[in-house]
Motif scaffolding. Sequence first.
Motif, PDB file in Angstrom:
ATOM      1  N   SER A   1     -15.314   8.792 -11.194  1.00 52.91           N
ATOM      2  CA  SER A   1     -15.665   7.571 -10.478  1.00 52.91           C
ATOM      3  C   SER A   1     -14.775   6.447 -10.997  1.00 52.91           C
ATOM      4  O   SER A   1     -14.220   6.520 -12.099  1.00 52.91           O
ATOM      5  N   LEU A   2     -14.647   5.410 -10.221  1.00 53.41           N
ATOM      6  CA  LEU A   2     -13.657   4.372 -10.482  1.00 53.41           C
ATOM      7  C   LEU A   2     -13.856   3.681 -11.830  1.00 53.41           C
ATOM      8  O   LEU A   2     -12.879   3.335 -12.505  1.00 53.41           O
ATOM      9  N   SER A   3     -15.092   3.470 -12.231  1.00 59.75           N
ATOM     10  CA  SER A   3     -15.376   2.655 -13.412  1.00 59.75           C
ATOM     11  C   SER A   3     -14.829   3.231 -14.713  1.00 59.75           C
ATOM     12  O   SER A   3     -14.633   2.485 -15.683  1.00 59.75           O
TER      13      SER A   3
ATOM     14  N   ASP B   1      -6.703   2.725   1.959  1.00 57.72           N
ATOM     15  CA  ASP B   1      -7.945   2.187   2.522  1.00 57.72           C
ATOM     16  C   ASP B   1      -8.624   3.217   3.414  1.00 57.72           C
ATOM     17  O   ASP B   1      -8.543   3.177   4.634  1.00 57.72           O
ATOM     18  N   LEU B   2      -9.349   4.145   2.785  1.00 58.51           N
ATOM     19  CA  LEU B   2     -10.120   5.157   3.504  1.00 58.51           C
ATOM     20  C   LEU B   2     -11.493   4.599   3.865  1.00 58.51           C
ATOM     21  O   LEU B   2     -11.963   3.655   3.232  1.00 58.51           O
TER      22      LEU B   2
ATOM     23  N   ASN C   1     -13.250   8.600  -1.715  1.00 61.47           N
ATOM     24  CA  ASN C   1     -12.101   9.341  -2.254  1.00 61.47           C
ATOM     25  C   ASN C   1     -10.885   8.450  -2.487  1.00 61.47           C
ATOM     26  O   ASN C   1      -9.860   8.946  -2.966  1.00 61.47           O
ATOM     27  N   THR C   2     -10.970   7.164  -2.186  1.00 61.37           N
ATOM     28  CA  THR C   2      -9.861   6.256  -2.480  1.00 61.37           C
ATOM     29  C   THR C   2      -9.580   6.224  -3.972  1.00 61.37           C
ATOM     30  O   THR C   2      -8.423   6.222  -4.408  1.00 61.37           O
ATOM     31  N   ASP C   3     -10.639   6.193  -4.789  1.00 59.41           N
ATOM     32  CA  ASP C   3     -10.451   6.158  -6.237  1.00 59.41           C
ATOM     33  C   ASP C   3      -9.829   7.449  -6.748  1.00 59.41           C
ATOM     34  O   ASP C   3      -8.938   7.426  -7.606  1.00 59.41           O
TER      35      ASP C   3
ATOM     36  N   PHE D   1      -8.404  11.980   3.448  1.00 56.57           N
ATOM     37  CA  PHE D   1      -7.911  12.090   2.077  1.00 56.57           C
ATOM     38  C   PHE D   1      -7.179  13.405   1.850  1.00 56.57           C
ATOM     39  O   PHE D   1      -6.058  13.431   1.328  1.00 56.57           O
ATOM     40  N   MET D   2      -7.800  14.520   2.263  1.00 61.37           N
ATOM     41  CA  MET D   2      -7.188  15.830   2.058  1.00 61.37           C
ATOM     42  C   MET D   2      -5.888  15.962   2.833  1.00 61.37           C
ATOM     43  O   MET D   2      -4.895  16.490   2.325  1.00 61.37           O
ATOM     44  N   LEU D   3      -5.884  15.476   4.056  1.00 57.35           N
ATOM     45  CA  LEU D   3      -4.678  15.590   4.879  1.00 57.35           C
ATOM     46  C   LEU D   3      -3.540  14.763   4.280  1.00 57.35           C
ATOM     47  O   LEU D   3      -2.396  15.225   4.216  1.00 57.35           O
TER      48      LEU D   3
END
Length: 298
Positions: A155-157, A173-174, A179-181, A228-230
């Motif tokens: 996770s981002l934190s 920017d999803l 899944n951006t992080d 994200f996967m693509l």
Amino acid sequence: MIPYFKEAFFEDTLASLAGQSDHRFKVYIGNDAGKVSPLPLLEKYKGMFDCYYKGFSENIGSKSLVKQWERCIALTENEEWIMILGDDDVLGDNVVSTFYENIADIKTRKASVIRYASIVIDGSGNEVSSIFTHPVLESPQDFMIRKLCGKTRSSLSEYIFSREAMQRVKFRDLPLAWNTDLLAVFEFSLGNKIFTINEAKVFFRVSGMNLTSLSENHKLKSHATFQFMLHLMKSWLHTFDAVQREILFDRLEKTFLNNKKNIYFWMQMSWFYLQRFYVKRYILFLLKFIHAAREKYR
């Protein structure tokens, strides 16, 4: 840096900052037009750590969490290293001190992503997971495969990013920043290793109130995962080894099947395979798709 919106657990976050054994840090707080102002709490903790606060009149996190992160990052002036700390997450008391204990080694290895051990906590602050530790040095490819195979969490934190990497690569920017992080950890660290500090912990809260906990946005999360996967495979498939590539193809296809009624995703998937002449693989994928459709309506 804290992108603030909700106050439910914010005092726990502030208390963990005040409790750091090393106070060589500055906190930047950007209020995304939250319903409850954090100013009374900030007044309570005034003088316990260096802090800059900015209240934004427009809520943009509901439209784009990445844009909220970006305008909060813009508050951080010329800080060389930036942590994006959730307004409900908690730092162990030695997170800052261990950063400085390792910074010389981090710079020698030219790492641009620093990672801490983590523990999941609930709304009452109870630990609901064992501690997640990691290899001290790990390639972004190995990390991504471990995460996609469910062998770790992220996770981002629990990350610190170099400002240079953030400005050069930027967050993708999803939808819902889902899944951006994860993608940021991968792309920000490409060409180097992720550096882990296992001696300090970040406590990630799953309370039923945060994005991770909510189930009603499952469709958007599923769409974001496919995108994200693509993107990962279009841009970076060549950086993975043969075994890892098979895992990526399997995850992409499973993610697509969760969105199989989306014609746009079907077109994107087909174009990805055929443009790269993965004809045999594409035929096998079609057979999987047909089998899945038959099973559904049997």
